[in-house]
Design a protein around this motif. Sequence first.
Motif, PDB file in Angstrom:
ATOM      1  N   GLU B 106       0.819  -1.203   0.000  1.00  0.00           N
ATOM      2  CA  GLU B 106       0.000   0.000   0.000  1.00  0.00           C
ATOM      3  C   GLU B 106       0.866   1.271   0.000  1.00  0.00           C
ATOM      4  O   GLU B 106       0.548   2.248  -0.666  1.00  0.00           O
ATOM      5  N   VAL B 107       1.938   1.231   0.744  1.00  0.00           N
ATOM      6  CA  VAL B 107       2.806   2.401   0.849  1.00  0.00           C
ATOM      7  C   VAL B 107       3.590   2.633  -0.447  1.00  0.00           C
ATOM      8  O   VAL B 107       3.610   3.747  -0.971  1.00  0.00           O
ATOM      9  N   ILE B 108       4.189   1.576  -0.985  1.00  0.00           N
ATOM     10  CA  ILE B 108       5.066   1.792  -2.148  1.00  0.00           C
ATOM     11  C   ILE B 108       4.293   2.002  -3.450  1.00  0.00           C
ATOM     12  O   ILE B 108       4.819   2.571  -4.392  1.00  0.00           O
ATOM     13  N   SER B 109       3.033   1.550  -3.485  1.00  0.00           N
ATOM     14  CA  SER B 109       2.284   1.703  -4.742  1.00  0.00           C
ATOM     15  C   SER B 109       1.509   3.015  -4.795  1.00  0.00           C
ATOM     16  O   SER B 109       0.923   3.342  -5.822  1.00  0.00           O
ATOM     17  N   SER B 110       1.499   3.769  -3.687  1.00  0.00           N
ATOM     18  CA  SER B 110       0.713   5.004  -3.675  1.00  0.00           C
ATOM     19  C   SER B 110       1.434   6.138  -4.394  1.00  0.00           C
ATOM     20  O   SER B 110       2.556   6.489  -4.053  1.00  0.00           O
ATOM     21  N   PRO B 111       0.802   6.730  -5.401  1.00  0.00           N
ATOM     22  CA  PRO B 111       1.437   7.850  -6.116  1.00  0.00           C
ATOM     23  C   PRO B 111       1.665   9.051  -5.187  1.00  0.00           C
ATOM     24  O   PRO B 111       2.531   9.888  -5.457  1.00  0.00           O
ATOM     25  N   ASP B 112       0.917   9.118  -4.081  1.00  0.00           N
ATOM     26  CA  ASP B 112       1.098  10.209  -3.107  1.00  0.00           C
ATOM     27  C   ASP B 112       2.548  10.342  -2.663  1.00  0.00           C
ATOM     28  O   ASP B 112       3.029  11.432  -2.378  1.00  0.00           O
ATOM     29  N   LEU B 113       3.208   9.199  -2.592  1.00  0.00           N
ATOM     30  CA  LEU B 113       4.586   9.137  -2.124  1.00  0.00           C
ATOM     31  C   LEU B 113       5.481  10.119  -2.870  1.00  0.00           C
ATOM     32  O   LEU B 113       6.490  10.585  -2.348  1.00  0.00           O
ATOM     33  N   TRP B 114       5.089  10.455  -4.103  1.00  0.00           N
ATOM     34  CA  TRP B 114       5.938  11.278  -4.962  1.00  0.00           C
ATOM     35  C   TRP B 114       5.589  12.756  -4.895  1.00  0.00           C
ATOM     36  O   TRP B 114       6.068  13.541  -5.702  1.00  0.00           O
ATOM     37  N   TYR B 115       4.739  13.155  -3.937  1.00  0.00           N
ATOM     38  CA  TYR B 115       4.434  14.581  -3.771  1.00  0.00           C
ATOM     39  C   TYR B 115       5.336  15.270  -2.754  1.00  0.00           C
ATOM     40  O   TYR B 115       5.213  16.463  -2.521  1.00  0.00           O
ATOM     41  N   CYS B 116       6.214  14.539  -2.101  1.00  0.00           N
ATOM     42  CA  CYS B 116       7.172  15.145  -1.168  1.00  0.00           C
ATOM     43  C   CYS B 116       8.245  15.863  -1.984  1.00  0.00           C
ATOM     44  O   CYS B 116       8.870  15.260  -2.846  1.00  0.00           O
ATOM     45  N   THR B 117       8.477  17.152  -1.718  1.00  0.00           N
ATOM     46  CA  THR B 117       9.512  17.890  -2.448  1.00  0.00           C
ATOM     47  C   THR B 117      10.864  17.792  -1.750  1.00  0.00           C
ATOM     48  O   THR B 117      11.808  18.485  -2.130  1.00  0.00           O
TER      49      THR B 117
END
Lengths: 306, 239
Positions: B106-117
């Motif tokens: 769930e953690v690694i497949s979430s595209p949200d992960l890539w919103y951290c700048t």
Amino acid sequence: MAKKRPAFYHFLGCVTPHRYPSVEKATNLVFEDLDMDLLDMVGATCCPAPGVFGSFDRVTWASIAARNLTIAEQGGHPITTGCNGCFASLWDSNYELKHDEELRTAVNENLAEIGRVFKGSIEVTHYVDALYDTAGLPKIRKRITNPLKGVRMALHPGCHWMRPKLIKQKDESERPHIFRELCEASGAEYVPYKDELICCGAGGAVRTADVKVSLEFTKQKFDSLADAGGADIIVTPCPFCLLQLDLGQVEIEKYFGEKYVFDVMHVTELLALAFGHSPEEFGLGTHLQYMQRKSQPNWERLGINV
Amino acid sequence: MTEYFASGRNEYLPLQPRSFGNGFKAVIQASARSRCITVTTTEEKPAIDIDDVDLEFIEIIKKTGGPNIQNCYQCGACSGSCPAGALTSFLVRRTIRKALLGLKEEVISSPDLWYCTTCYACTDRCPQDVKPTDVIKAIRNIAVAEGYMLGPHQKVAAKVVEAAHAVPLDKESWQNLRVKVGLEPIPPNASGNPWAVDEIRKITKKSGFEKLIGYEEFMKAQKEKAKKKAEEKKAQKKE
């Protein structure tokens, strides 16, 4: 005997030499004016971008960064760079490789392929360090011949020069003062605004992945600055932040239909102006905002006669 | 029936403090970007499937650059400091909580992960020295290793392998810009030194990075795309 001139290996990175060359030119002028030498780093590559490559594969990121470090190690001078991203990759990898033996072994195995080895014998600095620590404010103040009196200046210090604060130990990241003092030496008047310290939105591979979301950060900053009464210029120590704040205005107009007109400068461009160099001497008008809008900096507000 | 804020699938509880208390509805309406889900009973809201728990996940994160993840006591200083958290559905605290629960997929497949700048605002404020930014980067490393890489990221990674610069000097107009400001058309970096690009190729081959990002396949596909485009253009000209 004359005092030895400080010398730095000049790490250009990607955005400065390939998109905002006026920053490279202004830096050459300012360092020369302050009796500091900049040495070419022949064959240096992408730093590589810390939030991008560091997010993909840490060992490869550190290996490419370490390769850049070895170029300076061979000559024995510290590196200086004017990009927060490049600074983060080079400084962080230098730090991590000195403290993490496992990483160092893995990196040196990769570097052995090209006959290089990371030794950990040099330091990495930012232009801000070279200007503030090596040249020093008294020397900078003495060199100011065109103080930017009456110019309202907002700052965007960005993230990676001073954060993470416990490791970098550069400045108090919640209330930084070094970058502000450096910019205030130009004679411009500092304008505070609420979101001064938030990210420009470009880092961490966010601009690459979703430019519209990255521009929402930028827009938030602009709105916060407008709420504070606006400013004549925004000054940043990073060309990637510069790109986001400068070209970003054109992109925000395209994506959100809102027009902002701010003149944005790198700190070395600000100092070049304050040192009496004309904007044509380093090409301030080549910022991508002006190229795309076919516009010019607001010379009148900047107090410059052209 | 209660309406809760939610931004992803399989939500448990509202995690943002601002969504508690009175004015719940008003907050929901004010935020156009947040999606609303309806929670009535446990039947309608899937529970966390304990069979999917991967306890090794934490160990890998600790090894890949986030050694302090287990210090987290879920205070939320990270999400409260996060500019991405205010603008997108990404929440640092939730990501760390899920990671600690072992919800790897769930953690690694979430595209949200890539919103951290990677601005490190959370890292500077975390009272537990979790170094959330480093944890996120470690999780991203794992995500990429497991095949979760966004298209634009693959492209920029390939650019560095190909040109040794993420933002290359790829047009004459960029060289002209340099000349305009009084510089040499080509800087002393890898742009004018093909041997430096060769060195990067050797490093990325040896480290397994080329394979990781599918470099050969990507470049082949790019070439075919360009060829097709050229052929279409030719055909258009004939017409």
